[in-house]
Structures are given as C-alpha cells and as structure tokens.
Enzyme design. Sequence first.
Site, short mmCIF file in Angstrom:
data_model
loop_
_atom_site.label_atom_id
_atom_site.label_comp_id
_atom_site.label_asym_id
_atom_site.label_seq_id
_atom_site.Cartn_x
_atom_site.Cartn_y
_atom_site.Cartn_z
N ASP A 1 0.85 -1.20 0.00
CA ASP A 1 0.00 0.00 0.00
C ASP A 1 0.88 1.25 0.00
O ASP A 1 2.07 1.18 0.37
CB ASP A 1 -0.90 -0.01 1.26
N ASP B 1 3.14 1.38 -4.69
CA ASP B 1 2.24 2.22 -5.48
C ASP B 1 1.87 1.39 -6.70
O ASP B 1 2.74 1.09 -7.54
CB ASP B 1 2.94 3.52 -5.89
N VAL B 2 0.59 1.02 -6.81
CA VAL B 2 0.20 0.06 -7.86
C VAL B 2 0.38 0.60 -9.28
O VAL B 2 0.33 -0.17 -10.24
CB VAL B 2 -1.26 -0.44 -7.69
N TYR C 1 -14.94 6.08 -13.00
CA TYR C 1 -14.98 4.93 -12.09
C TYR C 1 -15.56 3.71 -12.80
O TYR C 1 -15.01 2.62 -12.75
CB TYR C 1 -15.79 5.26 -10.83
N LYS D 1 -13.60 0.18 -13.56
CA LYS D 1 -14.05 -1.09 -12.97
C LYS D 1 -14.56 -2.06 -14.04
O LYS D 1 -14.45 -3.27 -13.89
CB LYS D 1 -15.11 -0.83 -11.91
N THR E 1 -16.49 1.36 4.37
CA THR E 1 -15.03 1.52 4.46
C THR E 1 -14.72 3.02 4.44
O THR E 1 -15.62 3.83 4.15
CB THR E 1 -14.31 0.87 3.25
N THR F 1 -16.12 5.10 1.46
CA THR F 1 -17.52 5.52 1.37
C THR F 1 -17.95 6.40 2.55
O THR F 1 -19.13 6.69 2.70
CB THR F 1 -18.47 4.30 1.32
P1 NAD Z 1 -10.32 2.22 1.00
O1 NAD Z 1 -10.10 3.60 0.51
O2 NAD Z 1 -10.80 2.00 2.37
O3 NAD Z 1 -8.98 1.36 0.79
C1 NAD Z 1 -8.29 1.38 -0.43
C2 NAD Z 1 -6.82 1.17 -0.18
O4 NAD Z 1 -6.15 1.27 -1.45
C3 NAD Z 1 -6.22 2.23 0.74
O5 NAD Z 1 -5.46 1.63 1.77
C4 NAD Z 1 -5.35 3.06 -0.21
O6 NAD Z 1 -4.21 3.62 0.40
C5 NAD Z 1 -4.97 2.02 -1.25
N1 NAD Z 1 -4.49 2.66 -2.48
C6 NAD Z 1 -5.04 3.70 -3.16
N2 NAD Z 1 -4.25 4.06 -4.17
C7 NAD Z 1 -3.17 3.22 -4.15
C8 NAD Z 1 -2.01 3.07 -4.94
N3 NAD Z 1 -1.75 3.90 -5.98
N4 NAD Z 1 -1.13 2.10 -4.64
C9 NAD Z 1 -1.36 1.27 -3.58
N5 NAD Z 1 -2.42 1.37 -2.78
C10 NAD Z 1 -3.33 2.33 -3.07
O7 NAD Z 1 -11.31 1.53 -0.06
P2 NAD Z 1 -12.18 0.20 -0.01
O8 NAD Z 1 -13.60 0.61 0.05
O9 NAD Z 1 -11.64 -0.77 0.95
O10 NAD Z 1 -11.95 -0.28 -1.50
C11 NAD Z 1 -11.19 -1.42 -1.85
C12 NAD Z 1 -11.51 -1.75 -3.31
O11 NAD Z 1 -12.91 -2.07 -3.40
C13 NAD Z 1 -11.28 -0.60 -4.28
O12 NAD Z 1 -10.77 -1.11 -5.48
C14 NAD Z 1 -12.68 -0.03 -4.49
O13 NAD Z 1 -12.82 0.62 -5.71
C15 NAD Z 1 -13.51 -1.29 -4.42
N6 NAD Z 1 -14.93 -1.10 -4.09
C16 NAD Z 1 -15.30 -0.46 -2.96
C17 NAD Z 1 -16.67 -0.35 -2.65
C18 NAD Z 1 -17.16 0.30 -1.40
O14 NAD Z 1 -18.37 0.53 -1.27
N7 NAD Z 1 -16.33 0.60 -0.42
C19 NAD Z 1 -17.60 -0.88 -3.53
C20 NAD Z 1 -17.17 -1.52 -4.68
C21 NAD Z 1 -15.84 -1.63 -4.95
#
Ligand code: NAD
Length: 250
Positions: A36, A62-63, A155, A159, A190, A193
């Site tokens: 992360d 960093d992805v 977005y 996705k 999370t 949101t």
């Molecule tokens: P979050 O923001 O709580 O966690 C995301 C993590 O990704 C964070 O720790 C952040 O630092 C890390 N991140 C961001 N950019 C990065 C980078 N360039 N390199 C490495 N790490 C990076 O989000 P979440 O809700 O846990 O989301 C996780 C995944 O689920 C995401 O792909 C999100 O799009 C997807 N998602 C979330 C929801 C929701 O409702 N929360 C719904 C559908 C999909």
Amino acid sequence: MRLEGKVALISGGARGMGAAEARLFAQEGAKVVIGDVREDEGRQVEAQINEAGGEALFLKLDVTSEADWESVVASTVSRFGKLDVLVNNAGIGGGGRLEHTALEDWDRMMDINAKGVFLGTKTAIPAMREAGGGSIVNISSIWGMVGAEMSSPMYQASKGAVRLLTKTTALQHADDGIRCNSVHPGPIATPLTEASRNDPERNRVMLERTPMGRYAEPIEVAYGVLYLASDEASYVTGSELAIDGGWTAQ
Ligand code: NAD
C-alpha cells in the site's frame, strides 16, 4: 485452515476491505504481504496480524509503478519462498458527470484502478507459474457490471476494465494453473464511502437502491475473496462474484 501454506499479496491492504482480507487470510493460515501507499496504516495491520500469531509483512507499493510491483513480488518470494495468491484490491473512488470530468482525474483513476491491476497481474504471473499455479482475485465493483448515474464515467470505465481484464487473464493462464476471478462489491462501509455515508441525501439514495437496505461490513466481502483465493474454488476461473446485497439483481 482454508489457506494453509499459501502466500498471499494484497494491494491496498492498509485499510478497508484489503485490511479485512489480510486479517482473514492470516487467520486461515496464509502468510500475507500487505502492499500500500499508506505506510503507517499498513504497518499497523502488519503488527496486528503478527501480534495475533499470524505472519504478515508490509511493503510500500504504489500500484501504478511497475518497478514497485517488481520489487514487492521479488521481496515476497525472497521472504516467504513463493507467491500463490494476488488480490488486486487497491483502488480509489470519485464521482462526477462525464462532461465535467477533468482529463487528469480520468487518467489518475484509470492508472490506479485499471493499470494497477494490469501491472500487478503481469508481475505476479511468472512467480505464480514458478509456484505451480495460483489465484488472482480482482476487486471490481457493481459499477463495473451495471451503469449508475450516481457513479462516474471514470470509475465505471476503470471497474469495467477490471471485469474483462479478469476474463482474458483467466483464459490466457488456465494452462498455467492460474485462476483469475473478479469480485463486485456493492456499498461497503469503508473509509472510501465515509463521505457518502455521512451525507444524508447520498446515504438515503444508496440505502433505498440496495435491496438489503444497508452497507455491508468489509468482512462480508473478505469471505468471498477468501473462497476464490482458496483451493475450494479450484474449478472457478473467469467468473464474477457480486457481493452486493442484491443491487445487480434488479
Ligand atoms: P479504501 O479507501 O478503504 O482502501 C483502499 C486502499 O487502497 C487504501 O489503503 C489506499 O491507500 C490504497 N491505495 C489507493 N491508491 C493506491 C495506490 N496507488 N497504490 C497502492 N495502494 C493504493 O477503499 P475500499 O472501500 O476498501 O476499497 C477497496 C476496493 O474495493 C477498491 O478497489 C474499491 O474501488 C472497491 N470497491 C469499494 C466499494 C465500497 O463501497 N467501499 C464498492 C465496490 C468496490
């Protein structure tokens, strides 16, 4: 234990769903690498897992950087001996209508949410082949399956790209014993949101549109990711698992 002897790398594992997956995977016997950009939160998750008797390692990732991926995969193999599971979970959110979307915002989202999955997959495959096979779980979204005016074109495009990249990966690497599936979460509580959940109007609309009428906890997604990561899903590849309280059933 369901991941006994496995080595798993989870991108974006410092918080949210990635952190829940890291904890669950460790409880189920996996050695877990958390990659992360958030170093403090990532090291906290690493410490919690290790204190609870699991095995975790945080690595800065960093992805969007191919060099970071190469270094993280190499460090995973050198520390734990192999790589069996990759969860491409890191991602960012963002709203806005198409005609008001700035090019730089589009590029940033595609870089993290789509290019990040491509780079992670590309880098992990040789290590998984070396391990005799593996499982890649890509975190897409309900908004990678169906349109939503309340989301954003950037977005949804990012996705949607993850959804079909998953299927090509599954087809091209079935012979290598590498499975690849996508997970499509609905509204999950999370940090991502938090702003929408705190906005009464946006929260109301999300709850009204979700048949089960609530946000899920991150662990409810983590259990689905665990299944796809494990050998229980040995014949499952190229598939999509919606964990969405019924959202995409409508
Ligand atoms: P979050 O923001 O709580 O966690 C995301 C993590 O990704 C964070 O720790 C952040 O630092 C890390 N991140 C961001 N950019 C990065 C980078 N360039 N390199 C490495 N790490 C990076 O989000 P979440 O809700 O846990 O989301 C996780 C995944 O689920 C995401 O792909 C999100 O799009 C997807 N998602 C979330 C929801 C929701 O409702 N929360 C719904 C559908 C999909």
